[in-house]
Design an enzyme around this catalytic site. Structure first.
Site, PDB file in Angstrom:
ATOM      1  N   ALA A  66     -29.882   0.804 -11.039  1.00 16.47           N
ATOM      2  CA  ALA A  66     -31.119   0.135 -11.418  1.00 16.47           C
ATOM      3  C   ALA A  66     -31.745  -0.412 -10.141  1.00 16.47           C
ATOM      4  O   ALA A  66     -31.027  -0.739  -9.188  1.00 16.47           O
ATOM      5  CB  ALA A  66     -30.809  -0.999 -12.378  1.00 16.47           C
ATOM      6  N   GLY A 111     -26.611   2.150 -12.797  1.00 16.22           N
ATOM      7  CA  GLY A 111     -27.428   2.852 -13.794  1.00 16.22           C
ATOM      8  C   GLY A 111     -27.483   4.361 -13.547  1.00 16.22           C
ATOM      9  O   GLY A 111     -27.656   5.139 -14.487  1.00 16.22           O
ATOM     10  N   GLU A 114     -24.440   5.618 -15.103  1.00 18.98           N
ATOM     11  CA  GLU A 114     -24.589   5.514 -16.562  1.00 18.98           C
ATOM     12  C   GLU A 114     -25.510   6.614 -17.094  1.00 18.98           C
ATOM     13  O   GLU A 114     -25.270   7.186 -18.156  1.00 18.98           O
ATOM     14  CB  GLU A 114     -25.125   4.116 -16.921  1.00 18.98           C
ATOM     15  CG  GLU A 114     -24.066   3.033 -16.657  1.00 18.98           C
ATOM     16  CD  GLU A 114     -24.622   1.630 -16.730  1.00 18.98           C
ATOM     17  OE1 GLU A 114     -25.589   1.327 -16.005  1.00 18.98           O
ATOM     18  OE2 GLU A 114     -24.087   0.811 -17.501  1.00 18.98           O
ATOM     19  N   GLU A 134     -21.651  -3.153 -10.442  1.00 19.40           N
ATOM     20  CA  GLU A 134     -22.509  -4.273 -10.859  1.00 19.40           C
ATOM     21  C   GLU A 134     -21.879  -5.650 -10.668  1.00 19.40           C
ATOM     22  O   GLU A 134     -22.580  -6.622 -10.395  1.00 19.40           O
ATOM     23  CB  GLU A 134     -22.916  -4.107 -12.339  1.00 19.40           C
ATOM     24  CG  GLU A 134     -24.014  -3.081 -12.568  1.00 19.40           C
ATOM     25  CD  GLU A 134     -23.496  -1.662 -12.747  1.00 19.40           C
ATOM     26  OE1 GLU A 134     -22.329  -1.391 -12.405  1.00 19.40           O
ATOM     27  OE2 GLU A 134     -24.272  -0.819 -13.224  1.00 19.40           O
TER      28      GLU A 134
HETATM   29  N1  COA Z   1     -32.153  -0.643  -5.949  1.00 21.45           N
HETATM   30  C1  COA Z   1     -33.178  -0.768  -5.094  1.00 21.45           C
HETATM   31  N2  COA Z   1     -33.214  -0.174  -3.897  1.00 21.45           N
HETATM   32  C2  COA Z   1     -32.143   0.561  -3.533  1.00 21.45           C
HETATM   33  C3  COA Z   1     -31.027   0.720  -4.380  1.00 21.45           C
HETATM   34  C4  COA Z   1     -31.065   0.083  -5.635  1.00 21.45           C
HETATM   35  N3  COA Z   1     -30.072   0.201  -6.529  1.00 21.45           N
HETATM   36  N4  COA Z   1     -30.116   1.489  -3.739  1.00 21.45           N
HETATM   37  C5  COA Z   1     -30.650   1.811  -2.559  1.00 21.45           C
HETATM   38  N5  COA Z   1     -31.875   1.246  -2.436  1.00 21.45           N
HETATM   39  C6  COA Z   1     -32.799   1.331  -1.294  1.00 21.45           C
HETATM   40  C7  COA Z   1     -32.357   0.467  -0.125  1.00 21.45           C
HETATM   41  O1  COA Z   1     -32.781  -0.869  -0.321  1.00 21.45           O
HETATM   42  C8  COA Z   1     -33.075   1.151   1.010  1.00 21.45           C
HETATM   43  O2  COA Z   1     -34.437   0.795   0.972  1.00 21.45           O
HETATM   44  P1  COA Z   1     -35.218   0.406   2.351  1.00 21.45           P
HETATM   45  O3  COA Z   1     -35.130   1.655   3.200  1.00 21.45           O
HETATM   46  O4  COA Z   1     -36.604   0.089   1.911  1.00 21.45           O
HETATM   47  O5  COA Z   1     -34.456  -0.729   2.957  1.00 21.45           O
HETATM   48  C9  COA Z   1     -32.989   2.623   0.632  1.00 21.45           C
HETATM   49  O6  COA Z   1     -32.796   2.651  -0.783  1.00 21.45           O
HETATM   50  C10 COA Z   1     -31.859   3.360   1.310  1.00 21.45           C
HETATM   51  O7  COA Z   1     -30.649   2.689   0.995  1.00 21.45           O
HETATM   52  P2  COA Z   1     -29.606   2.175   2.094  1.00 21.45           P
HETATM   53  O8  COA Z   1     -28.808   1.062   1.499  1.00 21.45           O
HETATM   54  O9  COA Z   1     -30.314   1.896   3.377  1.00 21.45           O
HETATM   55  O10 COA Z   1     -28.700   3.480   2.265  1.00 21.45           O
HETATM   56  P3  COA Z   1     -27.189   3.533   2.766  1.00 21.45           P
HETATM   57  O11 COA Z   1     -26.900   4.961   3.004  1.00 21.45           O
HETATM   58  O12 COA Z   1     -26.955   2.567   3.861  1.00 21.45           O
HETATM   59  O13 COA Z   1     -26.324   3.024   1.494  1.00 21.45           O
HETATM   60  C11 COA Z   1     -25.743   2.919  -0.860  1.00 21.45           C
HETATM   61  C12 COA Z   1     -26.326   3.767   0.300  1.00 21.45           C
HETATM   62  C13 COA Z   1     -25.930   3.712  -2.142  1.00 21.45           C
HETATM   63  C14 COA Z   1     -24.251   2.676  -0.600  1.00 21.45           C
HETATM   64  C15 COA Z   1     -26.481   1.563  -0.919  1.00 21.45           C
HETATM   65  O14 COA Z   1     -27.892   1.830  -0.939  1.00 21.45           O
HETATM   66  C16 COA Z   1     -26.157   0.727  -2.140  1.00 21.45           C
HETATM   67  O15 COA Z   1     -25.102   0.109  -2.171  1.00 21.45           O
HETATM   68  N6  COA Z   1     -27.076   0.690  -3.131  1.00 21.45           N
HETATM   69  C17 COA Z   1     -26.932  -0.155  -4.280  1.00 21.45           C
HETATM   70  C18 COA Z   1     -25.881   0.371  -5.240  1.00 21.45           C
HETATM   71  C19 COA Z   1     -25.722  -0.563  -6.433  1.00 21.45           C
HETATM   72  O16 COA Z   1     -25.237  -1.674  -6.321  1.00 21.45           O
HETATM   73  N7  COA Z   1     -26.164  -0.089  -7.609  1.00 21.45           N
HETATM   74  C20 COA Z   1     -26.076  -0.835  -8.838  1.00 21.45           C
HETATM   75  C21 COA Z   1     -27.372  -1.513  -9.094  1.00 21.45           C
HETATM   76  S1  COA Z   1     -27.341  -2.444 -10.601  1.00 21.45           S
END
Ligand code: COA
Length: 260
Positions: A66, A111, A114, A134
């Site tokens: 999400a 999400g 999911e 989460e």
């Molecule tokens: N919601 C909003 N934005 C997200 C996102 C999310 N769930 N997951 C990634 N993004 C965005 C980042 O903020 C970043 O945006 P920016 O370039 O404007 O700063 C962009 O996507 C790239 O992500 P980034 O974190 O820089 O990539 P990474 O390769 O370093 O890491 C992940 C990848 C997937 C490990 C990391 O993005 C992450 O942990 N995301 C969240 C996962 C999560 O907790 N999901 C459950 C949500 S309820």
């Protein structure tokens, strides 16, 4: 059909939906849920579309969860409404009585995981990673993660993944039966299309009835499920496709199913 956050394509008898916010790793925001809802409704209502492939744009993510930037949830009521809205759309996808294949092309987190679990069959690329992290944000999975993951891989492993917030790779996801198959990313979409074409070359009415019956097993006791299966069996016995399928077998030829 044009949407803001997804690409919706129709190819012959099936649709492909591509989650399309690659700069945000296809994170699921409100607009994307609205777009998905409209696209799923269109597929439900259009008899010419007999199946769906759901994937993400780019080579990094199916969906990284999400959209965390939209999680302004200040009390239990707003949180519950947020969870119910996404959950309803994932349920609608799962309940689509047409085959839905998830082509999981990278991160499928929160999400995104999911949504993948709401597909009927999951193929994943070698770089795919799955997780429900989460609790690291102070919330819990809210779009069916605690329920569907438990059904798919069992309670102990679900506990471990959700509570530890660990990610697993595609090989481990396959070993746990979270996904069906793993392919190099360059082959993922073609393999998914190949499978869907094979499914759609069968009698569609039987395919739709089989999906319906398989899904009912999650909600019904064994005896109610068996009764439901018998009802569905009876329904397809009244079709021309059934006569065609059995005649073709006995006449040693390929069946020509017409979907009636
Ligand atoms: N919601 C909003 N934005 C997200 C996102 C999310 N769930 N997951 C990634 N993004 C965005 C980042 O903020 C970043 O945006 P920016 O370039 O404007 O700063 C962009 O996507 C790239 O992500 P980034 O974190 O820089 O990539 P990474 O390769 O370093 O890491 C992940 C990848 C997937 C490990 C990391 O993005 C992450 O942990 N995301 C969240 C996962 C999560 O907790 N999901 C459950 C949500 S309820």
């Amino acid at each position: 059909m044009n949407f803001e956050t997804i690409i919706f394509e129709i190819r012959d008898t099936f649709a492909i939906i591509t989650l399309n916010r690659p700069d945000k790793l296809n994170a699921l925001n409100k607009q994307m849920f609205n777009d998905l809802n409209s696209a799923i409704e269109y597929i439900e209502l259009n008899d010419d579309i007999c199946g769906l492939i759901l994937t993400g744009s780019g080579e990094k993510a199916f969906a990284a969860g999400a959209d965390i930037a939209e999680l302004h949830l200040s009390d239990s009521k707003s949180g519950r409404i947020f969870s119910e809205y996404g959950s309803k759309i994932m349920m609608r996808l799962e309940q689509l009585r047409k085959p839905v294949i998830g082509a999981i092309n990278g991160f499928a987190l929160g999400g995104g995981c999911e949504l993948a679990m709401s597909c009927h069959i999951r193929y994943a690329s070698e770089n795919a990673k799955f997780g429900l992290p989460e609790v690291s944000l102070g919330i819990i999975p809210g779009y069916g993660g605690t329920q569907r993951m438990t059904q798919l891989i069992g309670r102990a492993k679900t506990m471990e993944l959700i509570l530890s917030t660990s990610f697993i790779n595609a090989i481990e996801a396959k070993r746990l039966n979270l996904i069906n198959e793993v392919y190099p990313i360059s082959e993922l979409l073609n393999k998914s299309i190949e499978l869907l074409n094979k499914i759609l070359s069968q009698g569609n009415l039987a395919v739709f009835a089989a999906i319906d019956s398989i899904l009912s097993s999650s909600d019904l006791s064994l005896s109610d499920g068996l009764a439901y299966e018998s009802r569905k069996f009876g329904e397809v016995c009244g079709t021309k496709d059934f006569k065609e399928g059995t005649s073709a077998f006995l006449e040693k030829r390929k069946p020509e199913f017409k979907g009636n």
